[in-house]
Design an enzyme around this catalytic site. Structure first.
Site, mmCIF file in Angstrom:
data_model
loop_
_atom_site.group_PDB
_atom_site.id
_atom_site.type_symbol
_atom_site.label_atom_id
_atom_site.label_comp_id
_atom_site.label_asym_id
_atom_site.label_seq_id
_atom_site.Cartn_x
_atom_site.Cartn_y
_atom_site.Cartn_z
ATOM 1 N N ILE A 87 9.937 -28.441 -95.851
ATOM 2 C CA ILE A 87 9.664 -29.678 -95.109
ATOM 3 C C ILE A 87 10.334 -29.586 -93.738
ATOM 4 O O ILE A 87 11.232 -28.761 -93.537
ATOM 5 C CB ILE A 87 10.199 -30.931 -95.847
ATOM 6 C CG1 ILE A 87 11.727 -30.821 -96.076
ATOM 7 C CG2 ILE A 87 9.458 -31.145 -97.149
ATOM 8 C CD1 ILE A 87 12.367 -32.121 -96.555
ATOM 9 N N TYR A 149 16.300 -27.264 -89.940
ATOM 10 C CA TYR A 149 15.261 -26.318 -90.396
ATOM 11 C C TYR A 149 15.637 -24.869 -90.033
ATOM 12 O O TYR A 149 15.492 -23.957 -90.844
ATOM 13 C CB TYR A 149 13.947 -26.725 -89.733
ATOM 14 C CG TYR A 149 12.716 -25.984 -90.178
ATOM 15 C CD1 TYR A 149 11.993 -26.403 -91.292
ATOM 16 C CD2 TYR A 149 12.249 -24.886 -89.471
ATOM 17 C CE1 TYR A 149 10.840 -25.736 -91.679
ATOM 18 C CE2 TYR A 149 11.090 -24.214 -89.851
ATOM 19 C CZ TYR A 149 10.393 -24.655 -90.958
ATOM 20 O OH TYR A 149 9.249 -23.987 -91.343
HETATM 21 N N1 CAA Z 1 13.438 -27.030 -74.752
HETATM 22 C C1 CAA Z 1 14.237 -27.690 -73.870
HETATM 23 N N2 CAA Z 1 14.253 -29.030 -73.792
HETATM 24 C C2 CAA Z 1 13.444 -29.706 -74.599
HETATM 25 C C3 CAA Z 1 12.594 -29.082 -75.526
HETATM 26 C C4 CAA Z 1 12.613 -27.675 -75.567
HETATM 27 N N3 CAA Z 1 11.855 -26.985 -76.423
HETATM 28 N N4 CAA Z 1 11.925 -30.014 -76.216
HETATM 29 C C5 CAA Z 1 12.330 -31.215 -75.737
HETATM 30 N N5 CAA Z 1 13.233 -31.018 -74.746
HETATM 31 C C6 CAA Z 1 13.950 -32.025 -73.965
HETATM 32 C C7 CAA Z 1 12.991 -32.982 -73.251
HETATM 33 O O1 CAA Z 1 12.550 -32.414 -72.045
HETATM 34 C C8 CAA Z 1 13.873 -34.201 -73.042
HETATM 35 O O2 CAA Z 1 14.765 -33.956 -71.992
HETATM 36 P P1 CAA Z 1 15.328 -35.162 -71.083
HETATM 37 O O3 CAA Z 1 16.065 -36.064 -72.045
HETATM 38 O O4 CAA Z 1 16.226 -34.469 -70.107
HETATM 39 O O5 CAA Z 1 14.116 -35.796 -70.490
HETATM 40 C C9 CAA Z 1 14.724 -34.213 -74.301
HETATM 41 O O6 CAA Z 1 14.666 -32.883 -74.827
HETATM 42 C C10 CAA Z 1 14.211 -35.153 -75.349
HETATM 43 O O7 CAA Z 1 12.914 -34.704 -75.705
HETATM 44 P P2 CAA Z 1 11.900 -35.656 -76.417
HETATM 45 O O8 CAA Z 1 11.567 -36.809 -75.560
HETATM 46 O O9 CAA Z 1 10.776 -34.818 -76.928
HETATM 47 O O10 CAA Z 1 12.794 -36.227 -77.608
HETATM 48 P P3 CAA Z 1 12.341 -36.701 -78.974
HETATM 49 O O11 CAA Z 1 13.580 -37.138 -79.671
HETATM 50 O O12 CAA Z 1 11.220 -37.648 -78.901
HETATM 51 O O13 CAA Z 1 11.753 -35.378 -79.717
HETATM 52 C C11 CAA Z 1 11.773 -33.246 -80.722
HETATM 53 C C12 CAA Z 1 12.505 -34.202 -79.759
HETATM 54 C C13 CAA Z 1 11.806 -33.837 -82.126
HETATM 55 C C14 CAA Z 1 12.537 -31.953 -80.712
HETATM 56 C C15 CAA Z 1 10.317 -33.062 -80.273
HETATM 57 O O14 CAA Z 1 10.302 -32.537 -78.979
HETATM 58 C C16 CAA Z 1 9.583 -32.099 -81.210
HETATM 59 O O15 CAA Z 1 9.053 -32.495 -82.244
HETATM 60 N N6 CAA Z 1 9.534 -30.812 -80.867
HETATM 61 C C17 CAA Z 1 8.873 -29.794 -81.684
HETATM 62 C C18 CAA Z 1 9.865 -29.073 -82.528
HETATM 63 C C19 CAA Z 1 9.133 -27.961 -83.252
HETATM 64 O O16 CAA Z 1 8.669 -27.007 -82.659
HETATM 65 N N7 CAA Z 1 9.038 -28.071 -84.579
HETATM 66 C C20 CAA Z 1 8.333 -27.087 -85.326
HETATM 67 C C21 CAA Z 1 7.666 -27.739 -86.502
HETATM 68 S S1 CAA Z 1 6.568 -26.632 -87.357
HETATM 69 C C22 CAA Z 1 7.583 -25.591 -88.131
HETATM 70 O O17 CAA Z 1 8.772 -25.703 -88.125
HETATM 71 C C23 CAA Z 1 6.913 -24.463 -88.879
HETATM 72 C C24 CAA Z 1 7.490 -23.172 -88.530
HETATM 73 O O18 CAA Z 1 8.210 -22.588 -89.325
HETATM 74 C C25 CAA Z 1 7.147 -22.546 -87.232
#
Ligand code: CAA
Length: 242
Positions: A87, A149
């Site tokens: 998850i 994760y």
């Molecule tokens: N690198 C650098 N900065 C990042 C970033 C990244 N990859 N992602 C987000 N940020 C920064 C944003 O630019 C923002 O910066 P500021 O505050 O300076 O503006 C800050 O982080 C907050 O970002 P969000 O507004 O997106 O914050 P949030 O709380 O709404 O969400 C998060 C954060 C949950 C990480 C969201 O960006 C997200 O869901 N990201 C995807 C994570 C991901 O890749 N998950 C994989 C799931 S699938 C899986 O895991 C299967 C597998 O095995 C591959």
């Protein structure tokens, strides 16, 4: 090709797990897909594949012992275990709760311990076993918003190598497959603008297919794959190389 092997795939009714079950079916194994959350999804899976299912929580030690004993009683000893259930509870550490941490570690990592504890003694006794743990590119490389994760998945890679050492002299191989971003519900839940940026970083220019992962799993389970142990096959379209 007739196999009299029993394979258990955790989280087997959808996503990569479902694809692994279907690949095994093509190879004529007896397969049991485990699931916990969605009964509706499991029913659809049964209707569409006729593969056996068993509902239990892989994060609960006692429940795993009982479920594996029941599966063994019904279909015979478990020869192949695919620890696939997983998850996400993505959030930056500023927003991640202790429950988000605990749930992900329990379901993704502790489950591997629970299930291996349940099947390893019999594999050892019978001098055959195949254990495949599904890791992740995000354990290998880290991912913003996934300290839980990434820790669980990298833990799986260490777990795999340590257990491979313990299984080797009993004919039990233990390997990991580390998928990159694969087109499943889990990945489709990533915010669209974030996912677009991720896909732009994949040299192959696309998400993986569940079958890309399933084929590697089936290869590792082959009787003849008996010299491959403690390894990780990374399947990520060139997204992370090391
Ligand atoms: N690198 C650098 N900065 C990042 C970033 C990244 N990859 N992602 C987000 N940020 C920064 C944003 O630019 C923002 O910066 P500021 O505050 O300076 O503006 C800050 O982080 C907050 O970002 P969000 O507004 O997106 O914050 P949030 O709380 O709404 O969400 C998060 C954060 C949950 C990480 C969201 O960006 C997200 O869901 N990201 C995807 C994570 C991901 O890749 N998950 C994989 C799931 S699938 C899986 O895991 C299967 C597998 O095995 C591959």
């Amino acid at each position: 090709m007739a196999h009299n092997r029993v394979a258990v795939v955790t989280g087997g009714t959808r996503g990569i797990g479902r694809s692994i079950c279907e690949e095994f079916q093509d190879q004529d194994y007896t397969i049991v897909a485990t699931y916990h959350g969605s009964e509706e999804q499991a029913q659809r899976f049964r209707d569409e594949t006729s593969i056996h299912t068993w509902r239990f929580d892989v994060g609960d030690y006692d429940v795993c012992q009982k479920a594996c004993a029941e599966i063994t009683g019904t279909w015979g000893p478990i020869d192949i275990l695919i620890n696939n259930a997983g998850i996400t509870r993505d959030a930056t550490i500023m927003k991640m709760t202790a429950k988000d941490w605990d749930d992900v570690i329990r379901v993704n990592l502790t489950s591997c311990f629970n299930m291996c504890k349940a099947v390893f003694p019999s594999m050892r006794q019978r001098r055959f076993g195949r254990i495949i743990n599904i890791g992740s590119i995000n354990g290998q490389a880290g991912q913003y918003g996934q300290v839980n994760y990434a820790a669980a998945k990298e833990g799986i890679h260490g777990f795999t190598k340590a257990l491979a050492l313990e299984g080797a002299k009993y004919g039990i191989t233990v390997n990991a497959v580390a998928p990159g971003y694969v087109n499943t519900e889990m990945v489709r839940a990533v915010p669209e603008e974030v996912l677009d940026k991720i896909i732009a970083q994949i040299p192959m220019g696309r998400l993986g297919r569940a079958q890309d992962i399933a084929r590697a799993v089936v290869f590792l389970c082959d009787e003849d794959a008996d010299f491959t142990t403690g390894s990780t096959i990374s399947i990520n379209g060139g997204h992370h190389m090391y």
